[in-house]
Design an enzyme around this catalytic site. Structure first.
Site, PDB file in Angstrom:
ATOM      1  N   CYS A 295       0.639  -0.691  -0.153  1.00 42.42           N
ATOM      2  CA  CYS A 295       0.153  -0.474  -0.234  1.00 42.42           C
ATOM      3  C   CYS A 295       0.733   1.251   0.379  1.00 42.42           C
ATOM      4  O   CYS A 295       0.680   2.001  -0.865  1.00 42.42           O
ATOM      5  CB  CYS A 295      -1.084  -0.513   0.906  1.00 42.42           C
TER       6      CYS A 295
ATOM      7  N   HIS B 201      -2.275   1.718   7.033  1.00 39.70           N
ATOM      8  CA  HIS B 201      -2.436   1.306   5.452  1.00 39.70           C
ATOM      9  C   HIS B 201      -3.257   2.778   4.989  1.00 39.70           C
ATOM     10  O   HIS B 201      -3.458   3.502   5.094  1.00 39.70           O
ATOM     11  CB  HIS B 201      -4.183   0.862   5.086  1.00 39.70           C
TER      12      HIS B 201
ATOM     13  N   HIS C 219      -6.128   1.282  -4.035  1.00 34.37           N
ATOM     14  CA  HIS C 219      -4.697   1.323  -3.523  1.00 34.37           C
ATOM     15  C   HIS C 219      -4.556  -0.441  -3.580  1.00 34.37           C
ATOM     16  O   HIS C 219      -5.019  -0.775  -3.765  1.00 34.37           O
ATOM     17  CB  HIS C 219      -5.348   1.397  -1.316  1.00 34.37           C
TER      18      HIS C 219
END
Length: 350
Positions: A255, A307, A319
Protein backbone atom coordinates in the site's frame (compact mmCIF):
# COMPACT_ATOMS: atom_id res chain seq x y z
CA UNK A 1 -28.39 0.15 -102.38
CA UNK A 2 -25.06 1.36 -101.03
CA UNK A 3 -26.78 4.39 -99.44
CA UNK A 4 -29.41 2.18 -97.82
CA UNK A 5 -26.70 -0.12 -96.42
CA UNK A 6 -24.80 2.82 -94.98
CA UNK A 7 -28.02 4.17 -93.51
CA UNK A 8 -28.77 0.76 -91.92
CA UNK A 9 -25.30 0.56 -90.43
CA UNK A 10 -25.72 4.09 -89.05
CA UNK A 11 -29.02 3.19 -87.39
CA UNK A 12 -27.54 0.01 -85.90
CA UNK A 13 -24.55 2.03 -84.65
CA UNK A 14 -26.83 4.54 -82.96
CA UNK A 15 -28.84 1.75 -81.35
CA UNK A 16 -25.64 0.06 -80.13
CA UNK A 17 -24.37 3.34 -78.63
CA UNK A 18 -27.75 4.01 -77.03
CA UNK A 19 -27.69 0.52 -75.51
CA UNK A 20 -24.23 1.10 -74.03
CA UNK A 21 -25.22 4.46 -72.59
CA UNK A 22 -28.47 3.05 -71.27
CA UNK A 23 -26.69 0.11 -69.59
CA UNK A 24 -24.14 2.43 -68.00
CA UNK A 25 -26.87 4.70 -66.68
CA UNK A 26 -28.81 1.78 -65.18
CA UNK A 27 -25.69 0.41 -63.46
CA UNK A 28 -24.92 3.85 -62.10
CA UNK A 29 -28.40 4.03 -60.62
CA UNK A 30 -28.21 0.56 -59.02
CA UNK A 31 -24.61 0.44 -57.75
CA UNK A 32 -22.90 2.36 -54.97
CA UNK A 33 -19.74 4.36 -55.64
CA UNK A 34 -17.03 4.09 -53.00
CA UNK A 35 -13.97 6.34 -52.73
CA UNK A 36 -10.83 4.42 -51.75
CA UNK A 37 -9.06 5.57 -48.59
CA UNK A 38 -5.46 5.08 -47.49
CA UNK A 39 -4.98 1.54 -46.17
CA UNK A 40 -7.97 0.06 -48.02
CA UNK A 41 -7.65 -3.36 -49.65
CA UNK A 42 -9.90 -5.08 -52.17
CA UNK A 43 -10.56 -7.90 -49.72
CA UNK A 44 -11.40 -5.43 -46.93
CA UNK A 45 -13.80 -3.43 -49.12
CA UNK A 46 -15.55 -6.60 -50.31
CA UNK A 47 -15.96 -7.77 -46.73
CA UNK A 48 -17.18 -4.37 -45.51
CA UNK A 49 -19.96 -4.21 -48.10
CA UNK A 50 -20.68 -7.97 -48.03
CA UNK A 51 -19.80 -8.32 -51.71
CA UNK A 52 -18.12 -11.44 -53.19
CA UNK A 53 -14.56 -10.45 -54.12
CA UNK A 54 -14.79 -11.93 -57.67
CA UNK A 55 -17.89 -9.81 -58.33
CA UNK A 56 -16.18 -6.66 -57.04
CA UNK A 57 -13.18 -7.36 -59.30
CA UNK A 58 -15.40 -8.09 -62.30
CA UNK A 59 -17.48 -4.89 -62.22
CA UNK A 60 -14.37 -2.74 -61.76
CA UNK A 61 -12.14 -4.56 -64.28
CA UNK A 62 -9.55 -5.40 -61.63
CA UNK A 63 -7.40 -8.38 -60.74
CA UNK A 64 -6.70 -9.71 -57.23
CA UNK A 65 -3.23 -8.15 -57.28
CA UNK A 66 -4.43 -4.75 -58.54
CA UNK A 67 -3.14 -1.80 -56.52
CA UNK A 68 -5.59 0.69 -55.02
CA UNK A 69 -4.93 4.41 -54.72
CA UNK A 70 -6.55 6.90 -52.30
CA UNK A 71 -9.27 8.79 -54.15
CA UNK A 72 -9.90 5.96 -56.61
CA UNK A 73 -13.63 5.31 -57.21
CA UNK A 74 -14.97 1.75 -57.09
CA UNK A 75 -18.41 0.44 -57.98
CA UNK A 76 -20.00 -1.69 -55.26
CA UNK A 77 -22.44 -4.12 -56.95
CA UNK A 78 -25.93 -3.74 -55.58
CA UNK A 79 -26.80 -7.34 -56.49
CA UNK A 80 -24.76 -8.50 -53.49
CA UNK A 81 -26.25 -6.05 -51.00
CA UNK A 82 -28.80 -7.34 -48.48
CA UNK A 83 -32.33 -7.18 -49.77
CA UNK A 84 -34.05 -4.32 -47.93
CA UNK A 85 -37.32 -4.90 -46.17
CA UNK A 86 -39.86 -2.31 -47.25
CA UNK A 87 -41.81 -2.60 -44.01
CA UNK A 88 -42.29 0.89 -42.56
CA UNK A 89 -42.78 1.69 -38.93
CA UNK A 90 -42.47 4.43 -36.35
CA UNK A 91 -39.12 4.36 -34.53
CA UNK A 92 -37.42 6.31 -31.76
CA UNK A 93 -33.73 6.97 -31.14
CA UNK A 94 -32.65 5.05 -28.02
CA UNK A 95 -29.26 6.68 -27.33
CA UNK A 96 -27.78 10.18 -27.24
CA UNK A 97 -26.18 11.77 -30.31
CA UNK A 98 -26.78 8.88 -32.72
CA UNK A 99 -25.06 9.34 -36.10
CA UNK A 100 -27.23 9.47 -39.24
CA UNK A 101 -25.10 8.22 -42.17
CA UNK A 102 -25.30 8.31 -45.95
CA UNK A 103 -24.72 4.55 -46.29
CA UNK A 104 -25.68 1.48 -44.21
CA UNK A 105 -22.09 1.26 -42.97
CA UNK A 106 -19.82 3.02 -40.48
CA UNK A 107 -17.92 4.18 -43.57
CA UNK A 108 -20.92 6.25 -44.65
CA UNK A 109 -20.69 10.04 -44.46
CA UNK A 110 -22.00 11.61 -41.25
CA UNK A 111 -25.15 13.54 -42.14
CA UNK A 112 -26.46 14.55 -38.71
CA UNK A 113 -26.61 13.71 -35.00
CA UNK A 114 -29.98 12.56 -33.67
CA UNK A 115 -30.91 13.28 -30.06
CA UNK A 116 -32.21 10.56 -27.79
CA UNK A 117 -35.99 10.21 -28.12
CA UNK A 118 -36.15 11.66 -31.65
CA UNK A 119 -39.06 10.05 -33.58
CA UNK A 120 -38.21 8.92 -37.11
CA UNK A 121 -39.95 7.01 -39.91
CA UNK A 122 -38.37 3.64 -40.62
CA UNK A 123 -38.40 3.36 -44.42
CA UNK A 124 -36.58 0.05 -44.89
CA UNK A 125 -34.41 -2.45 -43.01
CA UNK A 126 -31.06 -3.01 -44.76
CA UNK A 127 -29.11 -5.74 -43.01
CA UNK A 128 -28.40 -4.46 -39.48
CA UNK A 129 -29.30 -0.87 -40.42
CA UNK A 130 -32.49 1.14 -40.70
CA UNK A 131 -33.06 3.59 -43.54
CA UNK A 132 -34.98 6.40 -41.82
CA UNK A 133 -36.55 9.78 -42.48
CA UNK A 134 -36.07 12.37 -39.73
CA UNK A 135 -38.72 14.93 -38.67
CA UNK A 136 -36.94 17.49 -40.89
CA UNK A 137 -37.27 15.18 -43.91
CA UNK A 138 -33.62 14.13 -44.07
CA UNK A 139 -33.09 10.52 -45.17
CA UNK A 140 -30.15 8.37 -44.05
CA UNK A 141 -29.10 5.21 -42.24
CA UNK A 142 -28.87 4.43 -38.51
CA UNK A 143 -27.56 1.29 -36.79
CA UNK A 144 -30.63 -0.83 -36.04
CA UNK A 145 -29.77 -1.63 -32.42
CA UNK A 146 -29.81 2.11 -31.62
CA UNK A 147 -33.49 2.33 -32.56
CA UNK A 148 -36.59 1.26 -30.64
CA UNK A 149 -40.25 0.73 -31.45
CA UNK A 150 -41.33 2.75 -28.39
CA UNK A 151 -40.20 6.11 -26.97
CA UNK A 152 -37.48 5.73 -24.31
CA UNK A 153 -39.11 5.84 -20.89
CA UNK A 154 -36.43 7.89 -19.16
CA UNK A 155 -33.01 9.37 -19.74
CA UNK A 156 -30.33 6.69 -19.87
CA UNK A 157 -27.75 7.03 -17.09
CA UNK A 158 -24.59 8.82 -18.12
CA UNK A 159 -21.01 8.79 -16.99
CA UNK A 160 -18.19 11.30 -17.40
CA UNK A 161 -14.49 10.49 -17.66
CA UNK A 162 -12.96 11.49 -14.35
CA UNK A 163 -9.24 11.03 -15.07
CA UNK A 164 -7.24 13.07 -17.59
CA UNK A 165 -7.69 10.18 -20.03
CA UNK A 166 -9.34 6.78 -19.77
CA UNK A 167 -9.37 3.67 -21.93
CA UNK A 168 -12.49 2.09 -23.36
CA UNK A 169 -11.75 -1.63 -23.69
CA UNK A 170 -13.28 -4.38 -25.78
CA UNK A 171 -14.11 -6.46 -22.70
CA UNK A 172 -14.48 -6.04 -18.91
CA UNK A 173 -10.83 -6.74 -18.13
CA UNK A 174 -7.58 -4.80 -17.87
CA UNK A 175 -6.09 -7.39 -20.23
CA UNK A 176 -8.72 -6.68 -22.89
CA UNK A 177 -7.42 -4.69 -25.91
CA UNK A 178 -8.20 -0.94 -25.90
CA UNK A 179 -10.99 0.24 -28.19
CA UNK A 180 -10.27 3.96 -27.83
CA UNK A 181 -8.93 6.56 -25.39
CA UNK A 182 -11.26 9.28 -24.07
CA UNK A 183 -10.22 12.66 -22.60
CA UNK A 184 -11.44 13.98 -19.25
CA UNK A 185 -15.07 15.12 -19.20
CA UNK A 186 -16.20 12.95 -22.14
CA UNK A 187 -19.81 11.83 -21.70
CA UNK A 188 -20.77 8.19 -22.27
CA UNK A 189 -24.06 6.32 -21.87
CA UNK A 190 -24.04 3.56 -19.26
CA UNK A 191 -25.61 0.38 -20.64
CA UNK A 192 -24.80 -2.29 -18.03
CA UNK A 193 -22.59 -3.17 -15.04
CA UNK A 194 -20.41 -6.22 -14.53
CA UNK A 195 -17.81 -6.85 -11.83
CA UNK A 196 -16.57 -3.29 -11.35
CA UNK A 197 -16.95 -2.34 -15.02
CA UNK A 198 -19.51 -0.33 -16.99
CA UNK A 199 -20.56 -1.31 -20.48
CA UNK A 200 -20.74 2.05 -22.24
CA UNK A 201 -22.19 3.42 -25.46
CA UNK A 202 -20.06 5.95 -27.33
CA UNK A 203 -21.34 8.78 -29.52
CA UNK A 204 -20.23 7.01 -32.70
CA UNK A 205 -22.41 4.00 -31.86
CA UNK A 206 -19.64 1.68 -30.65
CA UNK A 207 -19.88 -0.12 -27.32
CA UNK A 208 -17.05 -0.96 -24.96
CA UNK A 209 -16.14 -1.37 -21.29
CA UNK A 210 -14.73 1.15 -18.81
CA UNK A 211 -13.60 0.55 -15.25
CA UNK A 212 -15.96 2.19 -12.75
CA UNK A 213 -13.07 4.06 -11.14
CA UNK A 214 -12.51 6.06 -14.34
CA UNK A 215 -16.08 7.40 -14.53
CA UNK A 216 -18.22 9.74 -12.51
CA UNK A 217 -21.95 9.19 -12.82
CA UNK A 218 -24.52 11.96 -12.91
CA UNK A 219 -23.14 15.39 -13.74
CA UNK A 220 -19.91 16.34 -15.45
CA UNK A 221 -16.98 16.42 -13.02
CA UNK A 222 -15.78 19.73 -11.72
CA UNK A 223 -12.13 20.24 -12.63
CA UNK A 224 -9.82 19.03 -9.86
CA UNK A 225 -6.59 20.76 -9.05
CA UNK A 226 -4.03 20.09 -11.75
CA UNK A 227 -1.90 18.23 -9.22
CA UNK A 228 -4.75 15.96 -8.14
CA UNK A 229 -5.59 15.17 -11.75
CA UNK A 230 -2.00 14.14 -12.45
CA UNK A 231 -1.90 11.92 -9.35
CA UNK A 232 -5.13 10.16 -10.35
CA UNK A 233 -3.98 9.72 -13.94
CA UNK A 234 -0.76 8.01 -12.87
CA UNK A 235 -2.42 5.92 -10.14
CA UNK A 236 -4.96 4.44 -12.54
CA UNK A 237 -2.16 3.09 -14.73
CA UNK A 238 -1.36 0.56 -12.02
CA UNK A 239 -4.83 -0.97 -11.66
CA UNK A 240 -4.41 -4.73 -11.36
CA UNK A 241 -0.74 -4.63 -10.29
CA UNK A 242 -0.11 -7.61 -7.96
CA UNK A 243 0.17 -6.99 -4.22
CA UNK A 244 3.67 -7.71 -2.91
CA UNK A 245 4.75 -6.86 0.61
CA UNK A 246 7.69 -4.45 0.55
CA UNK A 247 7.31 -3.85 -3.20
CA UNK A 248 7.14 -0.51 -4.97
CA UNK A 249 7.10 -1.23 -8.71
CA UNK A 250 4.79 -2.28 -11.52
CA UNK A 251 5.80 -5.91 -10.84
CA UNK A 252 4.33 -5.79 -7.34
CA UNK A 253 3.68 -3.29 -4.56
CA UNK A 254 2.24 -2.89 -1.09
CA UNK A 255 0.00 0.00 0.00
CA UNK A 256 2.62 2.58 0.96
CA UNK A 257 4.88 1.40 -1.87
CA UNK A 258 2.06 2.16 -4.30
CA UNK A 259 1.88 5.75 -3.04
CA UNK A 260 5.68 6.00 -3.27
CA UNK A 261 5.52 4.70 -6.86
CA UNK A 262 2.90 7.26 -7.94
CA UNK A 263 4.58 10.27 -6.34
CA UNK A 264 8.02 9.17 -7.55
CA UNK A 265 6.66 9.58 -11.10
CA UNK A 266 5.94 13.21 -10.20
CA UNK A 267 9.40 13.84 -8.79
CA UNK A 268 8.38 13.66 -5.12
CA UNK A 269 10.00 11.32 -2.61
CA UNK A 270 7.84 9.86 0.17
CA UNK A 271 8.77 7.35 2.88
CA UNK A 272 7.83 3.71 2.31
CA UNK A 273 5.57 3.57 5.37
CA UNK A 274 1.90 4.43 5.83
CA UNK A 275 2.56 5.79 9.34
CA UNK A 276 5.38 8.01 8.08
CA UNK A 277 3.32 9.23 5.11
CA UNK A 278 0.60 10.25 7.57
CA UNK A 279 3.01 12.91 8.82
CA UNK A 280 3.48 14.49 5.37
CA UNK A 281 1.40 17.23 3.75
CA UNK A 282 -1.54 18.91 5.46
CA UNK A 283 -4.57 17.37 7.12
CA UNK A 284 -7.82 17.30 5.12
CA UNK A 285 -11.32 16.81 6.52
CA UNK A 286 -13.27 13.94 4.99
CA UNK A 287 -15.89 16.29 3.54
CA UNK A 288 -13.12 18.31 1.82
CA UNK A 289 -11.42 15.41 0.06
CA UNK A 290 -10.15 16.03 -3.47
CA UNK A 291 -8.83 13.59 -6.09
CA UNK A 292 -5.18 12.85 -5.35
CA UNK A 293 -5.42 13.15 -1.55
CA UNK A 294 -3.92 10.38 0.58
CA UNK A 295 -6.49 8.49 2.68
CA UNK A 296 -5.35 6.52 5.74
CA UNK A 297 -6.71 3.64 7.80
CA UNK A 298 -5.80 2.37 11.24
CA UNK A 299 -5.74 -0.91 13.15
CA UNK A 300 -6.03 -3.07 10.03
CA UNK A 301 -3.28 -5.63 10.62
CA UNK A 302 -1.30 -3.77 13.32
CA UNK A 303 -2.29 -1.04 15.77
CA UNK A 304 -2.06 2.57 14.59
CA UNK A 305 -1.85 3.89 11.01
CA UNK A 306 -1.41 0.75 8.93
CA UNK A 307 -2.89 1.31 5.46
CA UNK A 308 -2.99 4.07 2.82
CA UNK A 309 -4.61 4.74 -0.54
CA UNK A 310 -5.26 7.59 -2.99
CA UNK A 311 -8.64 9.30 -3.24
CA UNK A 312 -10.25 9.28 -6.72
CA UNK A 313 -13.46 11.20 -6.08
CA UNK A 314 -17.09 10.12 -5.69
CA UNK A 315 -16.20 8.34 -2.43
CA UNK A 316 -13.78 5.94 -4.15
CA UNK A 317 -10.09 5.33 -3.57
CA UNK A 318 -7.38 3.26 -5.23
CA UNK A 319 -4.91 1.21 -3.19
CA UNK A 320 -2.74 -1.88 -3.12
CA UNK A 321 -5.05 -4.24 -1.26
CA UNK A 322 -3.73 -7.23 0.64
CA UNK A 323 -7.34 -8.43 0.82
CA UNK A 324 -7.77 -8.21 -2.96
CA UNK A 325 -4.17 -9.24 -3.76
CA UNK A 326 -3.74 -6.36 -6.25
CA UNK A 327 -4.12 -2.64 -6.85
CA UNK A 328 -7.87 -2.06 -6.96
CA UNK A 329 -10.60 0.49 -6.35
CA UNK A 330 -12.83 0.41 -3.28
CA UNK A 331 -15.34 2.71 -1.61
CA UNK A 332 -14.77 4.66 1.59
CA UNK A 333 -18.34 3.74 2.52
CA UNK A 334 -17.48 0.02 2.55
CA UNK A 335 -18.15 -1.06 6.17
CA UNK A 336 -14.60 -2.34 6.65
CA UNK A 337 -12.88 0.82 5.42
CA UNK A 338 -15.43 3.15 7.03
CA UNK A 339 -14.76 1.56 10.42
CA UNK A 340 -10.96 1.84 10.05
CA UNK A 341 -10.80 5.31 8.42
CA UNK A 342 -8.21 7.50 10.19
CA UNK A 343 -7.93 10.68 8.11
CA UNK A 344 -6.45 12.22 4.98
CA UNK A 345 -3.46 14.32 3.95
CA UNK A 346 -2.81 16.50 0.90
CA UNK A 347 0.75 16.50 -0.44
CA UNK A 348 1.58 19.52 -2.61
CA UNK A 349 3.33 18.77 -5.90
CA UNK A 350 5.09 22.13 -6.18
Amino acid sequence: MMGAARQGRGVRGCLWLLGILGGSWIAGQADTLYTVRAGDTLWGIARRFQVPLPKLLEVNGLAEDSLLHPGQRLRIPSTSAPEPSTHRERLWVRASDVVLRSLPSTQGKRLALLARGTPVEGLAKVGQWWKVRTPSGQVGYVAGWLMGSEPPAEEAPSGFVMASRAYVRQGPSLESPPLTLLPRGTKVTLVAEEGGWYRVLLKDGRQGWMHMSTLRTGHAPSPPTSGGSRIVQIALRYLGTPYRYGGSSSRGTDCSGFVVLVFRSLGISLPHSAAAQFQRGKAVAKEDLRPGDLVFFQNTYVRGISHVGLYLGEGKFIHASVRGHKVRVDSLSDPYYASHYAGARRVALE
